[in-house]
Design an enzyme around this catalytic site. Structure first.
Site, PDB file in Angstrom:
ATOM      1  N   LYS A 180      17.506  64.295  61.412  1.00 15.67           N
ATOM      2  CA  LYS A 180      16.883  63.477  62.464  1.00 15.67           C
ATOM      3  C   LYS A 180      17.906  62.715  63.317  1.00 15.67           C
ATOM      4  CE  LYS A 180      12.400  63.035  60.261  1.00 15.67           C
ATOM      5  NZ  LYS A 180      11.293  62.147  59.913  1.00 15.67           N
TER       6      LYS A 180
ATOM      7  N   ASP B 260       6.378  59.674  64.575  1.00 12.65           N
ATOM      8  CA  ASP B 260       5.840  59.130  63.309  1.00 12.65           C
ATOM      9  C   ASP B 260       5.055  57.835  63.524  1.00 12.65           C
ATOM     10  OD1 ASP B 260       6.586  61.071  61.513  1.00 12.65           O
ATOM     11  OD2 ASP B 260       8.474  60.106  60.956  1.00 12.65           O
TER      12      ASP B 260
HETATM   13  P1  NAP Z   1      13.782  57.263  53.317  1.00 13.44           P
HETATM   14  O1  NAP Z   1      14.331  57.221  54.700  1.00 13.44           O
HETATM   15  O2  NAP Z   1      14.568  57.908  52.238  1.00 13.44           O
HETATM   16  O3  NAP Z   1      13.449  55.743  52.892  1.00 13.44           O
HETATM   17  C1  NAP Z   1      12.953  55.466  51.624  1.00 13.44           C
HETATM   18  C2  NAP Z   1      12.629  53.976  51.504  1.00 13.44           C
HETATM   19  O4  NAP Z   1      12.045  53.769  50.221  1.00 13.44           O
HETATM   20  C3  NAP Z   1      13.817  53.067  51.602  1.00 13.44           C
HETATM   21  O5  NAP Z   1      13.421  51.852  52.177  1.00 13.44           O
HETATM   22  C4  NAP Z   1      14.189  52.856  50.133  1.00 13.44           C
HETATM   23  O6  NAP Z   1      14.802  51.607  49.879  1.00 13.44           O
HETATM   24  C5  NAP Z   1      12.842  52.849  49.489  1.00 13.44           C
HETATM   25  N1  NAP Z   1      12.934  53.309  48.098  1.00 13.44           N
HETATM   26  C6  NAP Z   1      13.293  54.545  47.675  1.00 13.44           C
HETATM   27  N2  NAP Z   1      13.262  54.599  46.330  1.00 13.44           N
HETATM   28  C7  NAP Z   1      12.881  53.363  45.908  1.00 13.44           C
HETATM   29  C8  NAP Z   1      12.685  52.787  44.629  1.00 13.44           C
HETATM   30  N3  NAP Z   1      12.868  53.504  43.492  1.00 13.44           N
HETATM   31  N4  NAP Z   1      12.308  51.492  44.557  1.00 13.44           N
HETATM   32  C9  NAP Z   1      12.119  50.762  45.682  1.00 13.44           C
HETATM   33  N5  NAP Z   1      12.306  51.267  46.931  1.00 13.44           N
HETATM   34  C10 NAP Z   1      12.673  52.542  47.034  1.00 13.44           C
HETATM   35  O7  NAP Z   1      12.362  58.000  53.299  1.00 13.44           O
HETATM   36  P2  NAP Z   1      11.310  58.103  54.483  1.00 13.44           P
HETATM   37  O8  NAP Z   1      11.586  59.314  55.300  1.00 13.44           O
HETATM   38  O9  NAP Z   1      11.234  56.789  55.159  1.00 13.44           O
HETATM   39  O10 NAP Z   1       9.971  58.412  53.673  1.00 13.44           O
HETATM   40  C11 NAP Z   1       9.332  57.405  52.913  1.00 13.44           C
HETATM   41  C12 NAP Z   1       7.983  57.927  52.425  1.00 13.44           C
HETATM   42  O11 NAP Z   1       7.144  58.184  53.550  1.00 13.44           O
HETATM   43  C13 NAP Z   1       8.059  59.237  51.655  1.00 13.44           C
HETATM   44  O12 NAP Z   1       7.135  59.200  50.612  1.00 13.44           O
HETATM   45  C14 NAP Z   1       7.644  60.277  52.673  1.00 13.44           C
HETATM   46  O13 NAP Z   1       7.043  61.404  52.085  1.00 13.44           O
HETATM   47  C15 NAP Z   1       6.618  59.501  53.476  1.00 13.44           C
HETATM   48  N6  NAP Z   1       6.464  59.997  54.844  1.00 13.44           N
HETATM   49  C16 NAP Z   1       5.215  60.359  55.234  1.00 13.44           C
HETATM   50  C17 NAP Z   1       5.028  60.806  56.519  1.00 13.44           C
HETATM   51  C18 NAP Z   1       3.644  61.201  56.954  1.00 13.44           C
HETATM   52  O14 NAP Z   1       3.502  61.836  58.005  1.00 13.44           O
HETATM   53  N7  NAP Z   1       2.612  60.860  56.212  1.00 13.44           N
HETATM   54  C19 NAP Z   1       6.094  60.896  57.424  1.00 13.44           C
HETATM   55  C20 NAP Z   1       7.355  60.506  56.979  1.00 13.44           C
HETATM   56  C21 NAP Z   1       7.531  60.053  55.677  1.00 13.44           C
HETATM   57  P3  NAP Z   1      16.387  51.358  50.068  1.00 13.44           P
HETATM   58  O15 NAP Z   1      16.581  51.013  51.525  1.00 13.44           O
HETATM   59  O16 NAP Z   1      16.674  50.247  49.158  1.00 13.44           O
HETATM   60  O17 NAP Z   1      17.071  52.650  49.688  1.00 13.44           O
END
Ligand code: NAP
Length: 284
Positions: free
Chosen positions: A71, A107
């Site tokens: 991205k 998004d």
């Molecule tokens: P990302 O960029 O990897 O960010 C993950 C976030 O979750 C970060 O803030 C991270 O905190 C936190 N996190 C990860 N593991 C954790 C843990 N064990 N305990 C506490 N916090 C934790 O991921 P993303 O792309 O934003 O995606 C996040 C979620 O949204 C995923 O489940 C993804 O499938 C979903 N999503 C859904 C859609 C949709 O269309 N429905 C679109 C995009 C994403 P840190 O900053 O501390 O690492």
């Protein structure tokens, strides 16, 4: 579907990408619209995201979806960015504007549209807590502020991404804490906690005892469709919303960028739910 010399190609790039629901969603949409288009997933290694944008130019792809880890690289490789992609420095959709390639990030709009459609909630004036400040969390925080939320509190494990997300919300953004959850109108999980990757011991993203009825609890996770957080929200009498709607609506925005069509939301949703159901039976 019969492919001919006239058929146009759109695609998603990611690494990994085989789990992507985009081919299911977009091919269903193309068929419903009788568009002579096909959609494929390309597994593109992390260092080759920019090359994929060059390929889009060379091959004249009709549209490109972009998922992790490309991205940010794609944001730097296109000719222009929409305001959302510019603010987030992340692109999930590339479209043609004349002979220029423009990157968008759909998004946030997808999340807001999903909220407005079902359960029919407008974020204007709402007090919101967003748990998570990664790519999706930042998009949601920015979109909630743009949609008129009165307060957007970001709760995140690491402080720097939380501060970055807060800045995207302008005057209504602030660093939050667990205490903010009971008073919130909308609570969003934008962490992967609930996908089951942590096994049986995986913690919930927020303490479920802080949830109350009259709240909307939105989990961005769509697989599984019912996460432990959503179950706790439902048990507390709150409205529980999973990430399927956001997934469909962000794709609908992309389709609208690629072609002047009315996205067939019903068909896209049905195809997605059928594929998720098939995967659930396969997993189970
Ligand atoms: P990302 O960029 O990897 O960010 C993950 C976030 O979750 C970060 O803030 C991270 O905190 C936190 N996190 C990860 N593991 C954790 C843990 N064990 N305990 C506490 N916090 C934790 O991921 P993303 O792309 O934003 O995606 C996040 C979620 O949204 C995923 O489940 C993804 O499938 C979903 N999503 C859904 C859609 C949709 O269309 N429905 C679109 C995009 C994403 P840190 O900053 O501390 O690492």
């Amino acid at each position: 579907m019969s492919l001919t010399g006239e058929t146009r190609l759109a695609a998603v790039i990611g690494w990994p990408v085989r789990h992507s629901l985009s081919p299911t969603i977009f091919n269903a949409a193309f068929a419903a619209l009788k568009l002579d288009w096909a959609f494929l997933a390309f597994e593109v290694p992390p260092e080759k995201g920019i090359g994929a944008v060059d390929s889009m130019r060379a091959l004249g792809l009709a549209g490109l979806s972009v998922t992790m880890p490309h991205k940010a690289a794609v944001a730097a490789a296109v000719d222009g960015l929409t305001p959302a992609a510019e603010a987030l420095r992340a692109v999930n959709c590339v479209f043609w504007d004349g002979d220029r390639l423009v990157g968008d990030n759909t998004d946030g709009d997808g999340f807001i549209d999903a909220l407005r459609k079902d359960p029919g909630v407008d974020p204007a004036g709402l007090r919101c807590v967003v748990a998570g400040a990664g790519g999706a969390g930042r998009a949601v925080v920015r979109a909630l502020a743009s949609a008129g939320a009165s307060d957007v509190a970001v709760v995140n494990r690491s402080p720097d991404p939380a501060r970055h997300a807060v800045a995207l919300a302008g005057p209504v953004g602030r660093l939050g804490q667990a205490d903010d959850i009971p008073g919130a109108d909308l609570v969003v999980n934008a962490t992967p906690l609930g996908m089951g990757a942590g096994g049986a011991d995986e913690p919930l993203p927020i303490d479920p005892s802080l949830l109350r009825k009259d709240q909307v609890v939105a989990d961005l996770i769509y697989h599984p469709p019912m996460t432990p957080l959503l179950r706790a929200a439902r048990d507390a009498g709150a409205i529980a919303v999973n990430g399927v709607g956001m997934l469909i609506h962000q794709a609908a925005h992309a389709l609208g960028r690629w072609a002047e069509v009315e996205p067939p939301l019903g068909v896209m949703t049905q195809a997605t739910l059928a594929e998720l159901d098939r995967r659930a039976r396969f997993d189970g």
